[in-house]
Design a protein around this motif. Structure first.
Motif, PDB file in Angstrom:
ATOM      1  N   ILE A   1     -36.721  64.083 -14.226  1.00 38.03           N
ATOM      2  CA  ILE A   1     -35.751  63.567 -15.211  1.00 38.03           C
ATOM      3  C   ILE A   1     -34.514  64.457 -15.237  1.00 38.03           C
ATOM      4  O   ILE A   1     -34.621  65.679 -15.398  1.00 38.03           O
ATOM      5  CB  ILE A   1     -36.385  63.529 -16.621  1.00 38.03           C
ATOM      6  CG1 ILE A   1     -37.507  62.490 -16.656  1.00 38.03           C
ATOM      7  CG2 ILE A   1     -35.337  63.245 -17.698  1.00 38.03           C
ATOM      8  CD1 ILE A   1     -38.330  62.499 -17.936  1.00 38.03           C
ATOM      9  N   ALA A   2     -33.330  63.828 -15.106  1.00 37.93           N
ATOM     10  CA  ALA A   2     -32.074  64.559 -15.304  1.00 37.93           C
ATOM     11  C   ALA A   2     -31.718  64.444 -16.777  1.00 37.93           C
ATOM     12  O   ALA A   2     -31.470  63.337 -17.272  1.00 37.93           O
ATOM     13  CB  ALA A   2     -30.978  63.957 -14.441  1.00 37.93           C
ATOM     14  N   ALA A   3     -31.704  65.568 -17.478  1.00 32.76           N
ATOM     15  CA  ALA A   3     -31.370  65.553 -18.905  1.00 32.76           C
ATOM     16  C   ALA A   3     -29.855  65.695 -19.033  1.00 32.76           C
ATOM     17  O   ALA A   3     -29.326  66.751 -19.390  1.00 32.76           O
ATOM     18  CB  ALA A   3     -32.111  66.670 -19.630  1.00 32.76           C
ATOM     19  N   THR A   4     -29.154  64.610 -18.736  1.00 32.80           N
ATOM     20  CA  THR A   4     -27.689  64.676 -18.624  1.00 32.80           C
ATOM     21  C   THR A   4     -27.007  64.927 -19.968  1.00 32.80           C
ATOM     22  O   THR A   4     -26.036  65.668 -20.046  1.00 32.80           O
ATOM     23  CB  THR A   4     -27.133  63.376 -17.997  1.00 32.80           C
ATOM     24  OG1 THR A   4     -27.802  62.279 -18.596  1.00 32.80           O
ATOM     25  CG2 THR A   4     -27.376  63.319 -16.523  1.00 32.80           C
ATOM     26  N   GLU A   5     -27.527  64.310 -21.031  1.00 28.91           N
ATOM     27  CA  GLU A   5     -26.888  64.521 -22.341  1.00 28.91           C
ATOM     28  C   GLU A   5     -27.079  65.962 -22.797  1.00 28.91           C
ATOM     29  O   GLU A   5     -26.192  66.561 -23.415  1.00 28.91           O
ATOM     30  CB  GLU A   5     -27.458  63.549 -23.375  1.00 28.91           C
ATOM     31  CG  GLU A   5     -26.968  62.142 -23.140  1.00 28.91           C
ATOM     32  CD  GLU A   5     -27.519  61.156 -24.164  1.00 28.91           C
ATOM     33  OE1 GLU A   5     -27.931  61.594 -25.250  1.00 28.91           O
ATOM     34  OE2 GLU A   5     -27.539  59.960 -23.837  1.00 28.91           O
ATOM     35  N   ALA A   6     -28.232  66.518 -22.501  1.00 33.46           N
ATOM     36  CA  ALA A   6     -28.493  67.921 -22.863  1.00 33.46           C
ATOM     37  C   ALA A   6     -27.507  68.837 -22.134  1.00 33.46           C
ATOM     38  O   ALA A   6     -26.923  69.752 -22.728  1.00 33.46           O
ATOM     39  CB  ALA A   6     -29.926  68.294 -22.499  1.00 33.46           C
ATOM     40  N   ALA A   7     -27.306  68.565 -20.839  1.00 34.61           N
ATOM     41  CA  ALA A   7     -26.366  69.392 -20.060  1.00 34.61           C
ATOM     42  C   ALA A   7     -24.946  69.233 -20.591  1.00 34.61           C
ATOM     43  O   ALA A   7     -24.209  70.217 -20.727  1.00 34.61           O
ATOM     44  CB  ALA A   7     -26.440  69.003 -18.588  1.00 34.61           C
ATOM     45  N   ALA A   8     -24.576  67.993 -20.942  1.00 35.97           N
ATOM     46  CA  ALA A   8     -23.201  67.742 -21.424  1.00 35.97           C
ATOM     47  C   ALA A   8     -22.917  68.502 -22.714  1.00 35.97           C
ATOM     48  O   ALA A   8     -21.764  68.893 -22.974  1.00 35.97           O
ATOM     49  CB  ALA A   8     -22.995  66.240 -21.627  1.00 35.97           C
ATOM     50  N   ALA A   9     -23.961  68.728 -23.517  1.00 39.82           N
ATOM     51  CA  ALA A   9     -23.775  69.423 -24.805  1.00 39.82           C
ATOM     52  C   ALA A   9     -23.331  70.880 -24.613  1.00 39.82           C
ATOM     53  O   ALA A   9     -22.880  71.520 -25.566  1.00 39.82           O
ATOM     54  CB  ALA A   9     -25.071  69.368 -25.613  1.00 39.82           C
TER      55      ALA A   9
END
Ligand SMILES: Cc1cc2nc3c(=O)[nH]c(=O)nc-3n(C[C@H](O)[C@H](O)[C@H](O)COP(=O)(O)OP(=O)(O)OC[C@H]3O[C@@H](n4cnc5c(N)ncnc54)[C@H](O)[C@@H]3O)c2cc1C
Length: 300
Positions: free
Chosen positions: A225-233
């Protein structure tokens, strides 16, 4: 158990290997380290009619950096090469943290990073690491070479975008624009086990500010899973307790764990959040370091 009967070929060039795969079609399989394929064949979960062993193909056992810092990992680069790599220790903290956590020394001596990406096991550690770094896979077939982003390469559990006549010749990690830091943490029941939960975090900073971030999760869903929203934060500001907590919470929300004999879904989600916080709290912005964010936890 013995595998079903199969034809074995050990070509001495990439073109010969690709030709054999093209002839074999859906019934042919590449053999790299054999650490996943051979067990599957012995259990008869896979019964290919043709094995194309690429271990005699020269020029695939490298990992090296281009002048601009792009890292290339050839199809026969073993986990153990990466575990002992000074290049990784000095430039790739997330990879350096993950390499010693793959399986056990025997498996690491044969298994390959590229084979692990191709195998696309949701519990494979390298897919998360490469995803967090924005990496890609280079495939070569009768129609030439193409580069496939890691975000697209894995299409589901044990499935990838390769055509039957294509060989993944290398994995590519783009160069850091800022200073790279990060880590990989893995919850495992005992040494050498697959991840109950794995978390890869890679960030780049310019001064205090995070300019790029990737967070990816192992073992807590049907595929990596790419946790993209977490990274964007994390992007556009310094790492603070607030931004770290926000990223940890979003990463936990991105996880899709199942309750099983290794732990409840709630516990696994909690471990995702804990690992994100732990890696980011240890990330030395301004210095690439693997010692801060790598390690395992053992669960009963
Ligand atoms: C006891 C044990 C414990 C393990 N623990 C872990 C662990 O903790 N973490 C982890 O991540 N992995 C673990 N593994 C898996 C291990 O890392 C494998 O080495 C890896 O998943 C596959 O790499 P390989 O080179 O052995 O690939 P192979 O077994 O040779 O191939 C795997 C699959 O990928 C395909 N393939 C391989 N290379 C290519 C290529 N260049 N082009 C196209 N297709 C290709 C094959 O056709 C096959 O379908 C474990 C394995 C064992 C046996």
């Amino acid at each position: 158990m013995y595998p079903s009967r199969f034809r074995y070929e050990a070509p001495r060039s990439l073109n010969e290997a690709i030709g054999l795969l093209a002839d074999g079609g859906d019934e042919a399989k590449v053999l790299a380290g054999g650490q996943s394929l051979v067990p599957l064949m012995k259990l008869r979960f896979a019964s290919p009619e043709l094995i194309v062993d690429i271990n005699n193909v020269p020029g695939l056992a490298y990992h090296q950096a281009d002048a601009d810092g792009t890292l290339r990992i050839g199809a026969l680069c073993r986990h153990s090469d990466l575990e002992h790599s000074e290049l990784l220790r000095s430039t790739q903290p997330t990879m350096a943290a993950a390499a010693p956590l793959i399986a056990d020394p025997i498996v690491r001596n044969r298994g390959t990073l590229v084979g692990s990406l191709c195998h696309a096991d949701p519990q494979g550690d390298w897919a998360s690491v490469v995803l967090s770094l924005g990496g890609s896979v280079v495939a070569q077939g009768p129609r030439g070479r193409r580069t496939i982003s890691m975000t697209e390469f894995v299409t589901g559990p044990f499935e990838n975008l390769l055509e039957p006549d294509e060989i993944a010749v290398e994995a590519v990690i783009p160069p850091a624009q800022g200073t790279r830091s990060g880590g990989y943490l893995k919850l495992e029941r005992r040494v050498g086990d697959f991840a109950t939960v794995g978390v890869a975090v890679s960030i780049e900073t310019a001064g205090e500010r995070v300019t790029k971030a990737g967070i990816a999760l192992t073992g807590v869903g049907g595929s990596t899973i790419a946790a993209t929203e977490a990274a964007a934060a994390l992007i556009g500001r310094p790492l603070t307790e607030e931004s770290i907590n926000a990223a940890a919470e979003l990463a936990a929300q991105a996880a899709r764990p199942r309750t099983d004999h290794r732990g409840s879904a709630e516990y696994k989600r909690h471990m995702v959040s804990t690992f994100v916080k732990r890696i980011l709290s240890g990330a030395n912005h301004g210095r690439a370091s693997s010692g801060d964010g790598g390690g395992t936890e053992r669960a009963a």
